[in-house]
Scaffold this motif. Structure first.
Motif, PDB file in Angstrom:
ATOM      1  N   UNK A 151       0.824  -1.205   0.000  1.00  0.00           N
ATOM      2  CA  UNK A 151       0.000   0.000   0.000  1.00  0.00           C
ATOM      3  C   UNK A 151       0.862   1.260   0.000  1.00  0.00           C
ATOM      4  N   UNK A 152       0.440   2.255  -0.786  1.00  0.00           N
ATOM      5  CA  UNK A 152       1.174   3.521  -0.895  1.00  0.00           C
ATOM      6  C   UNK A 152       0.435   4.664  -0.209  1.00  0.00           C
ATOM      7  N   UNK A 153      -0.611   4.359   0.558  1.00  0.00           N
ATOM      8  CA  UNK A 153      -1.446   5.403   1.151  1.00  0.00           C
ATOM      9  C   UNK A 153      -0.944   5.809   2.532  1.00  0.00           C
ATOM     10  N   UNK A 154      -1.598   6.818   3.087  1.00  0.00           N
ATOM     11  CA  UNK A 154      -1.291   7.335   4.423  1.00  0.00           C
ATOM     12  C   UNK A 154      -2.216   6.649   5.421  1.00  0.00           C
ATOM     13  N   UNK A 155      -1.681   5.978   6.444  1.00  0.00           N
ATOM     14  CA  UNK A 155      -2.534   5.193   7.340  1.00  0.00           C
ATOM     15  C   UNK A 155      -3.007   5.924   8.589  1.00  0.00           C
ATOM     16  N   UNK A 156      -2.696   7.225   8.693  1.00  0.00           N
ATOM     17  CA  UNK A 156      -3.070   7.981   9.881  1.00  0.00           C
ATOM     18  C   UNK A 156      -3.968   9.164   9.481  1.00  0.00           C
ATOM     19  N   UNK A 157      -4.253  10.031  10.421  1.00  0.00           N
ATOM     20  CA  UNK A 157      -5.095  11.178  10.129  1.00  0.00           C
ATOM     21  C   UNK A 157      -4.339  12.201   9.286  1.00  0.00           C
ATOM     22  N   UNK A 158      -5.103  13.049   8.611  1.00  0.00           N
ATOM     23  CA  UNK A 158      -4.504  14.118   7.811  1.00  0.00           C
ATOM     24  C   UNK A 158      -3.731  15.082   8.714  1.00  0.00           C
ATOM     25  N   UNK A 159      -4.274  15.354   9.885  1.00  0.00           N
ATOM     26  CA  UNK A 159      -3.599  16.277  10.797  1.00  0.00           C
ATOM     27  C   UNK A 159      -2.221  15.760  11.207  1.00  0.00           C
ATOM     28  N   UNK A 160      -2.098  14.451  11.332  1.00  0.00           N
ATOM     29  CA  UNK A 160      -0.798  13.902  11.732  1.00  0.00           C
ATOM     30  C   UNK A 160       0.248  14.121  10.644  1.00  0.00           C
ATOM     31  N   UNK A 161      -0.173  14.113   9.384  1.00  0.00           N
ATOM     32  CA  UNK A 161       0.761  14.399   8.289  1.00  0.00           C
ATOM     33  C   UNK A 161       1.237  15.847   8.376  1.00  0.00           C
ATOM     34  N   UNK A 162       0.317  16.739   8.663  1.00  0.00           N
ATOM     35  CA  UNK A 162       0.678  18.150   8.795  1.00  0.00           C
ATOM     36  C   UNK A 162       1.625  18.348   9.979  1.00  0.00           C
ATOM     37  N   UNK A 163       1.312  17.713  11.107  1.00  0.00           N
ATOM     38  CA  UNK A 163       2.182  17.846  12.284  1.00  0.00           C
ATOM     39  C   UNK A 163       3.571  17.282  12.004  1.00  0.00           C
ATOM     40  N   UNK A 164       3.624  16.148  11.315  1.00  0.00           N
ATOM     41  CA  UNK A 164       4.906  15.499  11.042  1.00  0.00           C
ATOM     42  C   UNK A 164       5.837  16.404  10.231  1.00  0.00           C
ATOM     43  N   UNK A 165       5.250  17.146   9.282  1.00  0.00           N
ATOM     44  CA  UNK A 165       6.071  17.994   8.409  1.00  0.00           C
ATOM     45  C   UNK A 165       6.127  19.446   8.872  1.00  0.00           C
ATOM     46  N   UNK A 166       5.643  19.716  10.079  1.00  0.00           N
ATOM     47  CA  UNK A 166       5.642  21.092  10.570  1.00  0.00           C
ATOM     48  C   UNK A 166       7.013  21.520  11.083  1.00  0.00           C
ATOM     49  N   UNK A 167       7.928  20.567  11.229  1.00  0.00           N
ATOM     50  CA  UNK A 167       9.283  20.917  11.654  1.00  0.00           C
ATOM     51  C   UNK A 167      10.279  19.931  11.072  1.00  0.00           C
ATOM     52  N   UNK A 168      11.515  20.364  11.023  1.00  0.00           N
ATOM     53  CA  UNK A 168      12.617  19.545  10.509  1.00  0.00           C
ATOM     54  C   UNK A 168      13.291  18.839  11.672  1.00  0.00           C
ATOM     55  N   UNK A 169      13.581  17.554  11.499  1.00  0.00           N
ATOM     56  CA  UNK A 169      14.363  16.818  12.494  1.00  0.00           C
ATOM     57  C   UNK A 169      15.749  16.575  11.909  1.00  0.00           C
ATOM     58  N   UNK A 170      16.675  17.413  12.289  1.00  0.00           N
ATOM     59  CA  UNK A 170      18.019  17.372  11.718  1.00  0.00           C
ATOM     60  C   UNK A 170      18.713  16.045  11.965  1.00  0.00           C
ATOM     61  N   UNK A 171      18.406  15.391  13.085  1.00  0.00           N
ATOM     62  CA  UNK A 171      19.074  14.126  13.404  1.00  0.00           C
ATOM     63  C   UNK A 171      18.702  13.015  12.432  1.00  0.00           C
ATOM     64  N   UNK A 172      17.670  13.221  11.617  1.00  0.00           N
ATOM     65  CA  UNK A 172      17.254  12.231  10.630  1.00  0.00           C
ATOM     66  C   UNK A 172      17.983  12.394   9.293  1.00  0.00           C
ATOM     67  N   UNK A 173      18.887  13.376   9.201  1.00  0.00           N
ATOM     68  CA  UNK A 173      19.486  13.721   7.921  1.00  0.00           C
ATOM     69  C   UNK A 173      21.007  13.643   7.929  1.00  0.00           C
ATOM     70  N   UNK A 174      21.544  13.277   6.780  1.00  0.00           N
ATOM     71  CA  UNK A 174      22.959  13.487   6.497  1.00  0.00           C
ATOM     72  C   UNK A 174      23.100  14.934   6.052  1.00  0.00           C
ATOM     73  N   UNK A 175      23.917  15.700   6.784  1.00  0.00           N
ATOM     74  CA  UNK A 175      24.054  17.136   6.533  1.00  0.00           C
ATOM     75  C   UNK A 175      25.493  17.439   6.139  1.00  0.00           C
ATOM     76  N   UNK A 176      25.669  18.318   5.165  1.00  0.00           N
ATOM     77  CA  UNK A 176      26.991  18.835   4.813  1.00  0.00           C
ATOM     78  C   UNK A 176      26.965  20.355   4.836  1.00  0.00           C
ATOM     79  N   UNK A 177      28.007  20.913   5.392  1.00  0.00           N
ATOM     80  CA  UNK A 177      28.151  22.356   5.348  1.00  0.00           C
ATOM     81  C   UNK A 177      28.697  22.751   3.982  1.00  0.00           C
ATOM     82  N   UNK A 178      28.631  24.039   3.673  1.00  0.00           N
ATOM     83  CA  UNK A 178      28.998  24.492   2.330  1.00  0.00           C
ATOM     84  C   UNK A 178      30.455  24.201   2.004  1.00  0.00           C
ATOM     85  N   UNK A 179      31.355  24.506   2.944  1.00  0.00           N
ATOM     86  CA  UNK A 179      32.772  24.255   2.674  1.00  0.00           C
ATOM     87  C   UNK A 179      33.039  22.757   2.551  1.00  0.00           C
ATOM     88  N   UNK A 180      32.386  21.978   3.401  1.00  0.00           N
ATOM     89  CA  UNK A 180      32.577  20.531   3.382  1.00  0.00           C
ATOM     90  C   UNK A 180      32.086  19.938   2.083  1.00  0.00           C
TER      91      UNK A 180
END
Length: 501
Positions: free
Chosen positions: A458-487
């Motif tokens: 299944x490719x659908x969303x299994x929770x409420x629409x509001x939960x999708x909005x809440x999930x994307x309302x902020x960035x969780x930096x610890x979930x990402x590989x980050x590089x600085x500009x010089x790096x």
């Protein structure tokens, strides 16, 4: 950290989500972006689908952007041409025209040395800091594998390739498929054709969509009294999310209500034999809920025949079914939907270390929180895998995801980050949560639909629409590989860095 500079952004697709992000960029003060589209006009799915009866199955009051309310909707559920006109007005109002690259199909996008190199079918290459795939969900028409399909001598076409010059009045017409498109076309063509054959593989539940139109007085109130318009939009949003959206993900009174309305509506069919033929074996909403006005009335007309026999093959003159009967027709329309799991795979997208979309999606489309992919820096998807397209207006999905993308662009422009992509661990963890939540949804109740990818997931969303909005309302930096500009400048393509703490 590097200094501030504006991000260069390439958007692929000038449909609803591409236009939404373009306007959001404009409002944020960023003018260094383009919107590529293979078509000659904007509109995406609403540009491609112009078949008779095409309309939206989401209330028109919530099928508009929050930044561009539309007081002039003609009906409770907007027609396709109304939506195309609305999108044209949004493009004009916000000055998106100069950013459009219409008729320029993107064939490849490759991440090299910290930037995206975008190649069009004309052989023109351009370079960008961010790549956004706003290619839509229902864009690749699915044609059935039927023997003899090319032997037919009449007019044949997919519903998304409707030929404007075709006149069906007084003709014998075959519609193959009983999803949203097939039901809408049946309602529109039943009165015009000499005989209409509706070929049904599986029966669909049909929700009675109100055919009411807005009065001149109501339109005036929406135009002159902003508070009234906001109140009406709020009402429709709460009603939609509190019933349709809730019924999809929880087995409460909402699901029983929707199911009861569908079953009661089916009772309009007086013939027991026809009613039996039109009765689905699965639960309402297991597949995309078909909303139509007057479908059961249309199929009971004397010049309409619902054919439940399996198609044996296409002949030169019409359609032969397994019972040995051939039905001759003048026009044949394949209302057989789209390959919904393709997303942006018509473009050869190549990320870090030469990874392609086909590589990472060999087991089916997956994403981090519906918007990003591990190994594809500065790349985001609009209405990507597992977005809540089954229970929310695509306009509002696009806004939620656009705002999320803009947060990353702001970090880039501030010099805080140069490259970002989700870690494989974070993506895997999110997709495991998705899988564990699916059994509680109506989509897992035992049917096959375009909500599933080619492997049955299944490719659908299994929770409420509001939960999708809440999930994307902020960035969780610890979930990402980050590089600085010089790096990023030192490391070059294909190298790795640690996750931001």
């Amino acid at each position: 950290m590097g200094g501030r500079r504006k991000a260069r952004i390439a958007i692929i697709g000038a449909g609803v989500s591409g236009i939404c992000l373009a306007v959001k960029l404009k409002l944020s003060g960023n003018d260094d972006f383009v919107v590529f589209d293979r078509g000659g006009t904007v509109g995406g799915v609403w540009r491609e689908n112009v078949y008779p009866g095409v309309s939206c199955d989401v209330p028109s009051r919530i099928y508009s952007f929050s930044f561009a309310p539309n007081p002039d909707w003609d009906a409770y559920f907007a027609r396709g041409d109304e939506i195309r006109s609305y999108l044209d007005r949004v493009v004009e109002r916000y000055g998106i025209g100069p950013h459009l690259r219409l008729g320029e199909e993107v064939v490849e996008a490759r991440f090299v040395a910290g930037e995206w190199r975008v190649l069009t079918a004309r052989g023109v290459e351009s370079r960008w800091d961010f790549l956004i795939a706003a290619t839509g969900l229902l864009v690749q028409p699915a044609l059935p594998e039927l023997e003899g399909r090319n032997a037919y001598r009449g007019v044949a076409m997919h519903s998304a390739q409707w030929e404007s010059g075709v006149d069906v009045r007084g003709k014998r017409v075959a519609i193959i498929g009983t999803g949203a498109t097939g039901t809408q076309m049946t309602c529109a063509l039943a009165e015009e054709t000499e005989h209409l054959y509706l070929f049904q593989r599986t029966a669909q539940w049909v929700f009675p969509k109100p055919a009411r139109r807005y009065s001149v007085t109501t339109k005036g109130l929406h135009r002159l009294v902003p508070g009234f318009s906001r109140l009406a939009d709020r009402f429709w949003r709460v009603a939609f999310q509190g019933t349709i959206s809730a019924a999809a993900v929880s087995a409460g009174w909402q699901r029983r209500l929707i199911g009861g309305i569908c079953r009661l509506s089916l009772r309009q069919v007086r013939s027991k034999e026809l009613r039996r033929l039109l009765t689905p074996v699965d639960d309402p909403m297991c597949k995309r809920l078909v909303a139509a006005s007057g479908f059961y009335r249309a199929v009971q007309q004397q010049n309409v025949t619902v054919v439940g026999e399996e198609i044996e093959r296409i002949t030169e003159r019409g359609i032969l079914t397994r019972d040995g009967r051939e039905r001759e027709v003048d026009v044949m329309v394949f209302a057989t939907g789209f390959r919904a799991d393709t997303f942006m795979r018509s473009v050869n997208v190549v990320g870090r270390a030469g990874r392609t979309i086909e590589d990472v999606w060999s087991d089916g489309p997956r994403a981090y929180r519906t918007v990003a992919l591990p190994g594809f820096p500065n790349f985001f998807m609009m209405v990507g895998p597992n977005s809540p397209f089954s229970s929310e207006s695509v306009m509002r999905i696009a806004e939620t995801q656009s705002d999320y993308v803009l947060r990353w662009i702001e970090l880039f422009e501030s010099g805080a980050v140069a490259e970002m992509s989700p870690t494989q661990e974070a993506a895997d963890r999110f997709n495991e949560l998705l899988r564990s939540a699916m059994p509680g949804t109506v989509f897992s109740s035992g049917c096959a639909s375009w909500y599933h990818d080619s492997r049955g997931s299944l490719m659908v969303w299994p929770w409420t629409v509001r939960s999708h909005h809440r999930m994307l309302s902020r960035i969780q930096l610890s979930h990402f590989d980050i590089r600085q500009r010089e790096e990023a400048g030192r490391s070059g393509p294909g190298s790795e860095s640690g996750a931001c703490p």
